[in-house]
Design a protein around this motif. Structure first.
Motif, mmCIF file in Angstrom:
data_model
loop_
_atom_site.group_PDB
_atom_site.id
_atom_site.type_symbol
_atom_site.label_atom_id
_atom_site.label_comp_id
_atom_site.label_asym_id
_atom_site.label_seq_id
_atom_site.Cartn_x
_atom_site.Cartn_y
_atom_site.Cartn_z
ATOM 1 N N MET A 1 0.847 -1.159 0.000
ATOM 2 C CA MET A 1 0.000 0.000 0.000
ATOM 3 C C MET A 1 0.902 1.234 0.000
ATOM 4 N N SER A 2 0.773 2.047 -0.992
ATOM 5 C CA SER A 2 1.623 3.204 -1.143
ATOM 6 C C SER A 2 0.805 4.471 -0.921
ATOM 7 N N THR A 3 1.274 5.308 -0.007
ATOM 8 C CA THR A 3 0.607 6.584 0.224
ATOM 9 C C THR A 3 1.574 7.697 -0.123
ATOM 10 N N ASN A 4 1.046 8.747 -0.646
ATOM 11 C CA ASN A 4 1.870 9.878 -1.040
ATOM 12 C C ASN A 4 1.748 10.934 0.053
ATOM 13 N N VAL A 5 2.619 10.893 1.038
ATOM 14 C CA VAL A 5 2.576 11.791 2.176
ATOM 15 C C VAL A 5 3.608 12.892 1.965
ATOM 16 N N GLU A 6 3.171 14.123 2.109
ATOM 17 C CA GLU A 6 4.101 15.245 1.998
ATOM 18 C C GLU A 6 4.862 15.388 3.304
ATOM 19 N N ARG A 7 6.169 15.482 3.221
ATOM 20 C CA ARG A 7 7.003 15.635 4.405
ATOM 21 C C ARG A 7 7.912 16.838 4.226
ATOM 22 N N ASP A 8 8.373 17.350 5.340
ATOM 23 C CA ASP A 8 9.383 18.394 5.279
ATOM 24 C C ASP A 8 10.690 17.775 4.802
ATOM 25 N N PRO A 9 11.499 18.509 4.063
ATOM 26 C CA PRO A 9 12.770 17.927 3.597
ATOM 27 C C PRO A 9 13.683 17.608 4.779
ATOM 28 N N PHE A 10 14.399 16.502 4.653
ATOM 29 C CA PHE A 10 15.326 16.086 5.701
ATOM 30 C C PHE A 10 16.536 17.006 5.748
ATOM 31 N N LEU A 11 16.938 17.483 4.591
ATOM 32 C CA LEU A 11 18.117 18.332 4.478
ATOM 33 C C LEU A 11 17.714 19.597 3.733
ATOM 34 N N LYS A 12 18.000 20.712 4.330
ATOM 35 C CA LYS A 12 17.627 21.982 3.709
ATOM 36 C C LYS A 12 18.871 22.861 3.636
ATOM 37 N N ILE A 13 19.263 23.227 2.430
ATOM 38 C CA ILE A 13 20.423 24.087 2.205
ATOM 39 C C ILE A 13 19.933 25.530 2.209
ATOM 40 N N VAL A 14 20.438 26.353 3.124
ATOM 41 C CA VAL A 14 19.974 27.730 3.253
ATOM 42 C C VAL A 14 20.962 28.733 2.671
ATOM 43 N N THR A 15 22.171 28.301 2.381
ATOM 44 C CA THR A 15 23.174 29.188 1.794
ATOM 45 C C THR A 15 23.035 29.136 0.282
ATOM 46 N N PRO A 16 22.795 30.268 -0.385
ATOM 47 C CA PRO A 16 22.560 30.236 -1.835
ATOM 48 C C PRO A 16 23.807 29.928 -2.665
ATOM 49 N N ASP A 17 24.995 30.131 -2.140
ATOM 50 C CA ASP A 17 26.201 29.897 -2.936
ATOM 51 C C ASP A 17 26.839 28.530 -2.674
ATOM 52 N N THR A 18 26.063 27.579 -2.191
ATOM 53 C CA THR A 18 26.571 26.227 -1.950
ATOM 54 C C THR A 18 26.720 25.502 -3.285
ATOM 55 N N THR A 19 27.870 24.872 -3.485
ATOM 56 C CA THR A 19 28.124 24.161 -4.743
ATOM 57 C C THR A 19 27.562 22.741 -4.661
ATOM 58 N N PRO A 20 27.310 22.121 -5.800
ATOM 59 C CA PRO A 20 26.839 20.726 -5.789
ATOM 60 C C PRO A 20 27.832 19.773 -5.115
ATOM 61 N N GLU A 21 29.115 20.074 -5.212
ATOM 62 C CA GLU A 21 30.122 19.226 -4.567
ATOM 63 C C GLU A 21 30.009 19.301 -3.051
ATOM 64 N N GLU A 22 29.730 20.477 -2.521
ATOM 65 C CA GLU A 22 29.562 20.626 -1.071
ATOM 66 C C GLU A 22 28.310 19.901 -0.594
ATOM 67 N N VAL A 23 27.240 19.983 -1.369
ATOM 68 C CA VAL A 23 26.015 19.260 -1.015
ATOM 69 C C VAL A 23 26.275 17.760 -1.040
ATOM 70 N N ALA A 24 27.006 17.285 -2.039
ATOM 71 C CA ALA A 24 27.326 15.861 -2.125
ATOM 72 C C ALA A 24 28.176 15.415 -0.938
ATOM 73 N N ALA A 25 29.096 16.267 -0.500
ATOM 74 C CA ALA A 25 29.931 15.925 0.655
ATOM 75 C C ALA A 25 29.093 15.838 1.924
ATOM 76 N N ILE A 26 28.165 16.771 2.090
ATOM 77 C CA ILE A 26 27.290 16.740 3.276
ATOM 78 C C ILE A 26 26.427 15.493 3.266
ATOM 79 N N VAL A 27 25.857 15.167 2.106
ATOM 80 C CA VAL A 27 25.012 13.972 2.003
ATOM 81 C C VAL A 27 25.831 12.713 2.270
ATOM 82 N N ALA A 28 27.056 12.656 1.790
ATOM 83 C CA ALA A 28 27.905 11.486 2.017
ATOM 84 C C ALA A 28 28.221 11.306 3.494
#
Length: 72
Positions: free
Chosen positions: A1-28
């Motif tokens: 049974m699959s439900t589509n529940v809206e959730r708040d994001p687990f990770l929220k980047i608030v700095t606008p100049d964050t690079t994709p590499e920095e986001v990948a490092a944080i996620v890792a």
């Protein structure tokens, strides 16, 4: 049974100049922290088994020298 529940994001980047590499490092780093599950029990390899340090009694009698080299 699959439900589509809206959730708040687990990770929220608030700095606008964050690079994709920095986001990948944080996620890792966050993904390497693991989960609440206990780790799987470790199996002792056969070559490191403490029982291998004990001496075995070899067979006596005719052909004993030949049987001493065979696996049990």
């Amino acid at each position: 049974m699959s439900t589509n529940v809206e959730r708040d994001p687990f990770l929220k980047i608030v700095t606008p100049d964050t690079t994709p590499e920095e986001v990948a490092a944080i996620v890792a780093v966050l993904s390497s922290l693991g989960s609440d599950e206990p780790p799987a029990p470790r199996r002792t390899p056969e070559w490191n088994r403490p029982g291998r340090l004990t001496r075995v009694t070899h067979r006596h009698g005719a052909g004993a020298w030949r049987a001493s080299g065979l696996p049990r």
